[in-house]
Scaffold this active site. Structure first.
Site, PDB file in Angstrom:
ATOM      1  N   SER A 165      11.286 -13.644  -4.088  1.00  0.00           N
ATOM      2  CA  SER A 165      11.000 -13.447  -2.670  1.00  0.00           C
ATOM      3  C   SER A 165       9.926 -14.775  -2.368  1.00  0.00           C
ATOM      4  CB  SER A 165      10.036 -12.287  -2.580  1.00  0.00           C
ATOM      5  OG  SER A 165       9.366 -12.145  -1.498  1.00  0.00           O
ATOM      6  N   HIS A 187      15.271 -13.883  -1.734  1.00  0.00           N
ATOM      7  CA  HIS A 187      14.692 -12.831  -0.970  1.00  0.00           C
ATOM      8  C   HIS A 187      13.823 -13.396   0.354  1.00  0.00           C
ATOM      9  CE1 HIS A 187      14.270  -8.410  -0.417  1.00  0.00           C
ATOM     10  NE2 HIS A 187      12.851  -8.595  -0.284  1.00  0.00           N
ATOM     11  N   ASP A 205      11.649 -12.440   3.434  1.00  0.00           N
ATOM     12  CA  ASP A 205      11.136 -10.902   4.033  1.00  0.00           C
ATOM     13  C   ASP A 205      10.794 -11.302   5.358  1.00  0.00           C
ATOM     14  OD1 ASP A 205      10.881  -8.938   1.786  1.00  0.00           O
ATOM     15  OD2 ASP A 205       9.647 -10.482   0.710  1.00  0.00           O
ATOM     16  N   MET A 215       8.919  -9.583   8.767  1.00  0.00           N
ATOM     17  CA  MET A 215       8.066  -8.530   9.049  1.00  0.00           C
ATOM     18  C   MET A 215       7.750  -8.985  10.413  1.00  0.00           C
ATOM     19  SD  MET A 215       5.805  -8.406   5.752  1.00  0.00           S
ATOM     20  CE  MET A 215       6.532  -8.314   4.133  1.00  0.00           C
ATOM     21  N   HIS A 230      15.498  -9.328   3.898  1.00  0.00           N
ATOM     22  CA  HIS A 230      15.081  -8.057   4.116  1.00  0.00           C
ATOM     23  C   HIS A 230      14.186  -7.947   5.259  1.00  0.00           C
ATOM     24  CE1 HIS A 230      11.753  -4.808   2.220  1.00  0.00           C
ATOM     25  NE2 HIS A 230      12.565  -4.381   3.050  1.00  0.00           N
ATOM     26  N   MET A 233      11.678  -5.878   7.473  1.00  0.00           N
ATOM     27  CA  MET A 233      10.983  -4.852   7.839  1.00  0.00           C
ATOM     28  C   MET A 233      10.435  -4.849   9.396  1.00  0.00           C
ATOM     29  SD  MET A 233       8.976  -5.477   4.254  1.00  0.00           S
ATOM     30  CE  MET A 233       9.845  -7.427   4.109  1.00  0.00           C
ATOM     31  N   MET A 250      12.427   0.691  -2.286  1.00  0.00           N
ATOM     32  CA  MET A 250      11.191   0.074  -2.335  1.00  0.00           C
ATOM     33  C   MET A 250      10.339   0.912  -3.442  1.00  0.00           C
ATOM     34  SD  MET A 250      11.223  -2.305  -0.168  1.00  0.00           S
ATOM     35  CE  MET A 250       9.533  -2.851  -0.575  1.00  0.00           C
ATOM     36  N   ASP A 302      12.328  -3.653  -5.064  1.00  0.00           N
ATOM     37  CA  ASP A 302      11.497  -4.342  -4.462  1.00  0.00           C
ATOM     38  C   ASP A 302      10.172  -3.934  -4.537  1.00  0.00           C
ATOM     39  OD1 ASP A 302      10.363  -6.682  -2.969  1.00  0.00           O
ATOM     40  OD2 ASP A 302      11.537  -6.034  -1.225  1.00  0.00           O
TER      41      ASP A 302
END
Ligand code: DX5
Ligand code: ZN
Length: 217
Positions: free
Chosen positions: A9, A32, A34, A36, A65, A67, A136, A174
């Site tokens: 990540s 990965h 992320d 957010m 991913h 979020m 998660m 994750d």
């Protein structure tokens, strides 16, 4: 599916030097990413323009991913960038089946993530719509947290459902993945492993990826 895939990540990478940080993990299976929005989770990272640039320079495929709230609105735009997979949160999607189909028709693998307190059972009948289920193993939002062992039964139940239905669905974990916790996650049935701090925090990320892969198998 054998335990195989290590997805470092970039949340734990140096955001000022993303290109060289990506090159440091070129032995990984995917990177990965992320995303957010400071609403679905209490943290803010990066969005579509940065993902586009990462996609352009990354030596490995992108595992995005999300979020973020309003996944139905935004996730297809990430698929359109050409990334390998887009994972939305079940808690943030109004119509998860329609969204998964949209992602697939947009050329991405469709992933769906569950927060630690979200049960997997209501989603078992839609597993065939997914390429990946992300369980998660920390509360989403931050890197460097400890692996939640209480998630192991959920991983086991999800893996059993996938095996029982003979579906090609990857089970991703994750949060808090280290050389130690990856063994328990793999034993429970996880097949794809996200690792942020344990890869980017290592002196030699390539060696850390190799060690994780060995521990998982
Ligand atoms: C947390 C993110 C993770 C994070 C994992 O919400 O989804 O991908 O980067 O970091 P570590 O491996 O340090 O727990
Ligand atoms: Zn993540």
């Amino acid at each position: 599916m054998r335990s195989c895939c290590i997805h470092p990540s970039i949340l734990s990478a140096d955001f000022v030097n993303l290109q060289s940080e990506l090159d440091r993990i070129s032995s990984a299976d995917s990177v990965h990413v992320d995303v957010m929005d400071n609403s679905f989770v209490p943290n803010l990272t990066l969005g579509l323009p940065v993902v586009k640039r990462i996609q352009a320079v990354s030596p490995v495929p992108l595992d995005v991913h999300l979020m973020i709230d309003d996944a139905d609105r935004w996730a297809p735009e990430y698929a359109a960038v050409g990334v390998a997979s887009v994972t939305f949160h079940a808690e943030a999607a109004q119509a998860p089946i329609r969204l998964a189909r949209e992602l697939r028709s947009g050329g991405a693998r469709a992933g769906m993530a569950l927060r630690p307190v979200t049960a997997v059972e209501p989603y078992l009948d839609m597993l065939g719509e997914l390429d990946m289920l992300l369980i998660m193993t920390v509360e989403p939002g931050f890197g460097g947290q400890s692996f939640l062992d209480v998630m192991l039964p959920k991983i086991r139940r999800a893996a059993e459902a996938v095996r029982g239905a003979d579906l090609p669905v990857a089970i991703q974990v994750d949060g808090g993945i280290t050389e130690e916790t990856i063994v328990r996650a793999a034993e429970a049935g996880a097949t794809v492993f996200v690792a942020g701090s344990s890869v980017y925090g290592a002196d030699d990320p390539t060696a850390a990826i190799t060690a994780l892969r060995r521990a998982a198998s």
